[in-house]
Scaffold this motif. Sequence first.
Motif, PDB file in Angstrom:
ATOM      1  N   MET A   1       0.810  -1.203   0.000  1.00 55.54           N
ATOM      2  CA  MET A   1       0.000   0.000   0.000  1.00 55.54           C
ATOM      3  C   MET A   1       0.855   1.270   0.000  1.00 55.54           C
ATOM      4  N   GLU A   2       2.148   1.098   0.141  1.00 56.42           N
ATOM      5  CA  GLU A   2       3.025   2.269   0.153  1.00 56.42           C
ATOM      6  C   GLU A   2       2.914   3.060  -1.148  1.00 56.42           C
ATOM      7  N   THR A   3       2.842   2.351  -2.274  1.00 56.27           N
ATOM      8  CA  THR A   3       2.717   3.031  -3.562  1.00 56.27           C
ATOM      9  C   THR A   3       1.398   3.796  -3.642  1.00 56.27           C
ATOM     10  N   ALA A   4       0.327   3.213  -3.117  1.00 53.60           N
ATOM     11  CA  ALA A   4      -0.974   3.886  -3.124  1.00 53.60           C
ATOM     12  C   ALA A   4      -0.903   5.172  -2.302  1.00 53.60           C
ATOM     13  N   PHE A   5      -0.220   5.120  -1.162  1.00 57.79           N
ATOM     14  CA  PHE A   5      -0.066   6.319  -0.335  1.00 57.79           C
ATOM     15  C   PHE A   5       0.732   7.386  -1.085  1.00 57.79           C
ATOM     16  N   LYS A   6       1.850   6.986  -1.682  1.00 59.13           N
ATOM     17  CA  LYS A   6       2.669   7.930  -2.449  1.00 59.13           C
ATOM     18  C   LYS A   6       1.867   8.538  -3.598  1.00 59.13           C
ATOM     19  N   LEU A   7       1.027   7.720  -4.222  1.00 60.91           N
ATOM     20  CA  LEU A   7       0.194   8.196  -5.314  1.00 60.91           C
ATOM     21  C   LEU A   7      -0.767   9.275  -4.824  1.00 60.91           C
ATOM     22  N   GLY A   8      -1.388   9.054  -3.680  1.00 62.85           N
ATOM     23  CA  GLY A   8      -2.292  10.047  -3.106  1.00 62.85           C
ATOM     24  C   GLY A   8      -1.581  11.352  -2.792  1.00 62.85           C
ATOM     25  N   VAL A   9      -0.389  11.237  -2.233  1.00 62.39           N
ATOM     26  CA  VAL A   9       0.405  12.422  -1.910  1.00 62.39           C
ATOM     27  C   VAL A   9       0.765  13.181  -3.186  1.00 62.39           C
ATOM     28  N   GLU A  10       1.173  12.454  -4.215  1.00 64.25           N
ATOM     29  CA  GLU A  10       1.582  13.099  -5.469  1.00 64.25           C
ATOM     30  C   GLU A  10       0.392  13.765  -6.168  1.00 64.25           C
ATOM     31  N   LEU A  11      -0.767  13.115  -6.148  1.00 67.25           N
ATOM     32  CA  LEU A  11      -1.959  13.738  -6.723  1.00 67.25           C
ATOM     33  C   LEU A  11      -2.270  15.061  -6.025  1.00 67.25           C
ATOM     34  N   ALA A  12      -2.179  15.063  -4.700  1.00 67.29           N
ATOM     35  CA  ALA A  12      -2.439  16.289  -3.937  1.00 67.29           C
ATOM     36  C   ALA A  12      -1.390  17.355  -4.245  1.00 67.29           C
ATOM     37  N   ARG A  13      -0.133  16.943  -4.381  1.00 63.26           N
ATOM     38  CA  ARG A  13       0.939  17.902  -4.658  1.00 63.26           C
ATOM     39  C   ARG A  13       0.762  18.551  -6.029  1.00 63.26           C
ATOM     40  N   VAL A  14       0.437  17.735  -7.035  1.00 61.61           N
ATOM     41  CA  VAL A  14       0.259  18.284  -8.380  1.00 61.61           C
ATOM     42  C   VAL A  14      -0.949  19.220  -8.411  1.00 61.61           C
ATOM     43  N   LYS A  15      -2.012  18.836  -7.736  1.00 59.89           N
ATOM     44  CA  LYS A  15      -3.186  19.725  -7.662  1.00 59.89           C
ATOM     45  C   LYS A  15      -2.782  21.069  -7.045  1.00 59.89           C
ATOM     46  N   TYR A  16      -2.014  21.018  -5.969  1.00 61.98           N
ATOM     47  CA  TYR A  16      -1.559  22.240  -5.309  1.00 61.98           C
ATOM     48  C   TYR A  16      -0.650  23.052  -6.242  1.00 61.98           C
ATOM     49  N   ASP A  17       0.219  22.367  -6.980  1.00 62.36           N
ATOM     50  CA  ASP A  17       1.094  23.062  -7.933  1.00 62.36           C
ATOM     51  C   ASP A  17       0.275  23.784  -9.000  1.00 62.36           C
ATOM     52  N   VAL A  18      -0.785  23.145  -9.468  1.00 63.05           N
ATOM     53  CA  VAL A  18      -1.654  23.776 -10.476  1.00 63.05           C
ATOM     54  C   VAL A  18      -2.328  25.005  -9.870  1.00 63.05           C
ATOM     55  N   LEU A  19      -2.861  24.848  -8.668  1.00 66.81           N
ATOM     56  CA  LEU A  19      -3.556  25.966  -8.015  1.00 66.81           C
ATOM     57  C   LEU A  19      -2.610  27.130  -7.727  1.00 66.81           C
ATOM     58  N   ARG A  20      -1.346  26.823  -7.436  1.00 65.96           N
ATOM     59  CA  ARG A  20      -0.353  27.874  -7.186  1.00 65.96           C
ATOM     60  C   ARG A  20       0.232  28.417  -8.478  1.00 65.96           C
ATOM     61  N   ARG A  21      -0.212  27.849  -9.595  1.00 63.46           N
ATOM     62  CA  ARG A  21       0.250  28.269 -10.923  1.00 63.46           C
ATOM     63  C   ARG A  21       1.751  28.122 -11.083  1.00 63.46           C
ATOM     64  N   GLN A  22       2.238  26.967 -10.648  1.00 64.71           N
ATOM     65  CA  GLN A  22       3.650  26.642 -10.847  1.00 64.71           C
ATOM     66  C   GLN A  22       3.926  26.515 -12.344  1.00 64.71           C
ATOM     67  N   GLY A  23       5.192  26.518 -12.703  1.00 65.55           N
ATOM     68  CA  GLY A  23       5.568  26.375 -14.106  1.00 65.55           C
ATOM     69  C   GLY A  23       5.142  25.027 -14.663  1.00 65.55           C
ATOM     70  N   ILE A  24       4.948  24.984 -15.959  1.00 66.08           N
ATOM     71  CA  ILE A  24       4.521  23.757 -16.637  1.00 66.08           C
ATOM     72  C   ILE A  24       5.518  22.633 -16.380  1.00 66.08           C
ATOM     73  N   PHE A  25       6.799  22.945 -16.321  1.00 68.96           N
ATOM     74  CA  PHE A  25       7.825  21.932 -16.062  1.00 68.96           C
ATOM     75  C   PHE A  25       7.531  21.188 -14.763  1.00 68.96           C
TER      76      PHE A  25
END
Length: 100
Positions: A1-25
Amino acid sequence: METAFKLGVELARVKYDVLRRQGIFVIVNGLKTIVELLKGLNLDLAVANEINEWIKYLNENYSPGDSIEKEDGNALVRDIERWRNLIEEALRKGELAKET
């Protein structure tokens, strides 16, 4: 389940990056990480293909240092939330096979 947890964290991080208008890179790299994490799970979902379509779209329409436009950002956030829900549903139904 470690991968599932990491996946959840990464989904949240990318969502936050989009909301903060981080660079496309930054956003594209986060999406690529999500695809890699999905490879470690055996889910019968089209999420990875959809993410790859977003990566292609962002690379074709933006430069790496650009910020995502509001309309595209809103659409990506909606998709990220939908992907998270699909993954959570699959986990609840026990459709997650052993990690590879």
